[in-house]
Design an enzyme around this catalytic site. Sequence first.
Site, PDB file in Angstrom:
ATOM      1  N   GLY A   1       0.996  -0.897   0.344  1.00  0.00           N
ATOM      2  CA  GLY A   1      -0.123  -0.228   0.030  1.00  0.00           C
ATOM      3  C   GLY A   1       0.852   1.492   0.046  1.00  0.00           C
ATOM      4  O   GLY A   1       0.008   2.572   0.531  1.00  0.00           O
TER       5      GLY A   1
ATOM      6  N   SER B   1       4.360  -5.857  -2.598  1.00  0.00           N
ATOM      7  CA  SER B   1       4.374  -4.603  -3.085  1.00  0.00           C
ATOM      8  C   SER B   1       5.470  -3.459  -2.154  1.00  0.00           C
ATOM      9  O   SER B   1       6.940  -4.010  -1.733  1.00  0.00           O
ATOM     10  CB  SER B   1       3.157  -3.981  -3.264  1.00  0.00           C
ATOM     11  OG  SER B   1       3.515  -2.760  -3.475  1.00  0.00           O
TER      12      SER B   1
END
Length: 516
Positions: A102, A188
């Site tokens: 995120g 991520s």
Amino acid sequence: MVETPAGRLAGRRHDGVDHFLGVPYAAAPIGAFRLRSPRPTPNWTGILQADRIGPAAPQHLAGSQTWLNDPIINMDEDCLTLNVWAPVDARNAPVLVWFHGGATRNGHGGAAACDGFGLACEHGIVVVTVNYRLGPLGGLAHPDLVDPDTGFCANWGLQDKIAGLRWVQETIAAFGGDPHKVTIAGQSSGAANVVLIAQNPCNRGLFRTVIAQSPPLFQPPMFVGLHDAGEYTEAVATSLGTTVAGLRDLAGTDLVRREAALLRDADFARRFPRPRTAPTLDGALVHAWPHEGVLADVPLLIGFTRDEAKFWYDLALPDGVKLSALSPPGPGEPFEAALVRLIALHYPFDPAPSPAAILAGYRAAMPEAGSDAIWLAIYSDLVFRAPVWRYAARHARRGSPVFFYDFAWPLAVTGGTPHAACVPFVFGTHRHPHFAAKVGADDATDALSQAMMAAWAAFVRDGAPATHDWPDFNPELPAGSSQAMALGRDGMLFGPLHGAARLAWWPAIGIIDGVD
């Protein structure tokens, strides 16, 4: 019921798995502890109920970030909790510790995508997901914020993750987990943080294996040094009418809201086109950028999605609602100018390749593709695929086992395989209402998810994805001949990496020199 060093916890049992949710692993980072290193959890008396997900860190969830993250019901600055899913009969079971992605500004460990029940129930491992500070609360950095107890002045969110891992070492045995068999994993920005943790020798005793799913291995200005991070922190403080030290006196939710508003202000955005709240090269916790650091000598499972860039440029819901904030540049001069900027931003070596040569190569390799498709391929290769390949090759060349994958499951309606699409398959949460219409809910979807869960669990258990014939990554093969485990409609198939020849067009990314 379990006994922890801080006190007794009561969880809930369901279908052979014990759920301990919202477990505090550090003191609330509020008041005097705001923008400081995490402190140990205060002991409690009696029994603490751990039967519901704890609040997420304050954040503004919108756009592409809503594709993976279901709506957040509860946010609070007091967010340093984690969740444990443990098989009822667990005894010295291997442990997976998951750090969500995120951009270090969104997400939480209680999201539907990373529910650990399936892995614990079907594969006998203990799963831990961790909340940590985000945005300015997790990333503002400046010498005036130095913590007198630890000497750190940056990377509060990264420190939270390390504190979570120390909690696992001290406590997970009470849940049936083995503290000597810990895998740290993330996707991520969570994967980038995992890489940074695994590159710091001070953390070597906290894990045994590493999983990095689509890690962004950025260079400045995407990641910044302490000076540049301090410049941003000073600008935020001045704009909010306080000093750097005075930022600690602002309520956390207010600081997050007001910093986000600054980034929408035209004058502020011209000076700072992106927030400088990602991990900071502070020389203490972070000694080297991810793309050039040295990972601990442990097995590594690493890979990417087939169409990473779709997340930022072409992500939509099945009903056609567009989520991506960006659009590919138009053909001709706008495209060429954007490519020059992209290479300058993401290519970390000298000399940089010629933009004209790169564009000509992609046009030749994709003769039927339009300008948008070529841009997405270039972005995916430069920002994710080539750096991740190079990282895997560097690690393997040092003699450590590497298992490389290419996740290629096409979205059900909109097509392509964007960044983050792999997560619900790893956790077996693909049939959750937030994902089913996006990824599909048929037998093939179930089969791939079950195969990936088994492979990931085997890696956590044994340091190798023993299911299927998944050979170690071969660093002697050049980028254009690289091979990987393709995860897609046909299941799990090992063979030539899709688009591998394109990776060789980013020259230095394919070079493994003596320094490495």
